[in-house]
Design an enzyme around this catalytic site. Structure first.
Site, mmCIF file in Angstrom:
data_model
loop_
_atom_site.group_PDB
_atom_site.id
_atom_site.type_symbol
_atom_site.label_atom_id
_atom_site.label_comp_id
_atom_site.label_asym_id
_atom_site.label_seq_id
_atom_site.Cartn_x
_atom_site.Cartn_y
_atom_site.Cartn_z
ATOM 1 N N HIS A 1 3.131 -17.775 8.871
ATOM 2 C CA HIS A 1 3.826 -16.729 9.556
ATOM 3 C C HIS A 1 4.574 -16.098 8.546
ATOM 4 C CE1 HIS A 1 5.253 -14.351 12.662
ATOM 5 N NE2 HIS A 1 6.517 -14.808 12.697
ATOM 6 N N CYS B 1 1.400 -10.737 12.277
ATOM 7 C CA CYS B 1 3.033 -10.787 11.726
ATOM 8 C C CYS B 1 3.061 -9.793 10.532
ATOM 9 C CB CYS B 1 3.434 -12.187 11.379
ATOM 10 S SG CYS B 1 2.080 -13.165 10.500
ATOM 11 N N ASP C 1 11.739 -10.946 12.827
ATOM 12 C CA ASP C 1 10.560 -12.159 12.963
ATOM 13 C C ASP C 1 9.930 -11.507 14.297
ATOM 14 O OD1 ASP C 1 9.204 -14.043 13.662
ATOM 15 O OD2 ASP C 1 10.631 -15.673 13.618
#
Length: 339
Positions: A203, A282, A220
């Site tokens: 990630h 992401c 995030d």
């Protein structure tokens, strides 16, 4: 003497047992119970095999809530069906992140491109960011000799010095895999992920240091994949205090010293999950967040991102399609030059 009469040879005859098939309705009570138990057992086994087919990342991405009513749950399923329709969105990795940051530097000038040759993790990002900002400070006051200046392999020292001097916004990307509990294990996991060509549980998250606004912003797309927002804030507050000492406020001779050395502001840019389950976007979300930040550092993410998953997906797909071609000019991974 009487004749001996031998009995005729006996033959063995095998009869196949007859099997009687009865419907569930006509079966006995015991047979019905047995069939139900077998059916339930097969269902459990099938569910277990399905779960085994999921990756650990898919399980983490799934949203489960016992508080949703039947109507809300139906809406969520309908939205998920919409999200899963259409071609998958492309995966943006470190090279794409670098290319996009170069594109932003060309547009805004005050942005330092992302150095992808120095992988950042939750174990080393605080020290690395401090060192980078201290290097900029020493370059600004001509305390760093050209031969002492560390620069990325695809950038010349002279060009890197000029970029440092003109930059005030420093984006940093951090790579994370929850299975690694040390820096060495994290780097090993990163190499394994790159070799396999699969995303796995990896990630990307984004940290933006803005000297002009005296702010450290964390983003995030899962909002709590590395740690909870409160835990990240606590870590970033230490960084903010160090940056406040490196870049004190401007003031007169009679200004309070403590006020001049006040910490940077810490901002958690994501308090909700914007990345949809099952998608590996992401990296693209980090770039979209950076683009919004450069347009307005005080923007509200929840006002930018639709709550409907299909609309969120369409928004990100449009962002990707409109920037990929412009990013391709930096596909050689050479740093942009300053004029």
């Amino acid at each position: 003497m009487e004749p001996i009469h031998n009995p005729p040879p006996q033959t063995c005859s095998y009869s196949r047992p007859s099997t009687t098939y009865t419907s569930f309705k006509d079966a006995s009570c015991g047979t019905k119970v047995t069939r139900i138990i077998i059916a339930l057992f097969l269902i459990v086994i099938s569910c277990g095999l399905i779960l085994c087919a999921y990756t650990f990342r898919d399980l983490l991405d799934a949203d489960y809530s016992a508080q949703e009513g039947p109507q809300q749950a139906t809406k969520l399923l309908q939205q998920l069906d919409k999200v899963l329709t259409g071609p998958p969105l492309p995966i943006w990795d470190n090279e794409h992140l670098f290319q996009f940051s170069c594109l932003m530097q060309n547009k805004h000038r005050r942005v330092l491109p992302i150095d992808i040759c120095n992988p950042l993790t939750k174990f080393n990002f605080l020290e690395y960011i401090c060192n980078c900002l201290m290097t900029k400070q020493s370059v600004n006051v001509n305390e760093t000799d050209m031969c002492e200046l560390f620069c990325p392999p695809t950038c010349t020292p002279e060009n890197y010095r000029r970029l440092l001097c003109t930059s005030s916004v420093f984006p940093f990307v951090m790579w994370h895999d929850p299975s690694a509990d040390t820096q060495e294990a994290m780097l090993t996991k990163m190499d394994q992920t790159m070799s396999s060509g699969r995303v796995g549980n990896s990630h990307w998250v984004l940290v933006i240091v803005d000297i002009e606004h005296r702010c450290v912003t964390f983003f995030d797309s899962f909002y709590n994949y590395i740690a909870s927002p409160q835990q990240m804030r606590e870590q970033l507050e230490g960084l903010a205090a160090s940056l406040g000492a490196i870049y004190p406020k401007e003031g007169g001779a009679d200004s309070d010293q403590e006020e001049l050395l006040s910490p940077f502001q810490v901002r958690i840019g994501s308090t909700v999950k914007v990345q949809s389950p099952g998608e590996f976007t992401c990296g693209a979300w980090c770039c979209q967040f950076l683009a919004w930040y450069l347009e307005n550092p005080d923007f509200d993410l929840e006002e930018k991102v639709p709550t409907n998953p299909s609309e969120r997906r369409a928004l990100l797909a449009d962002f990707i399609s409109t920037t990929e071609q412009a990013m391709s000019r930096y596909s050689s991974l050479s740093w942009p030059t300053t004029d």
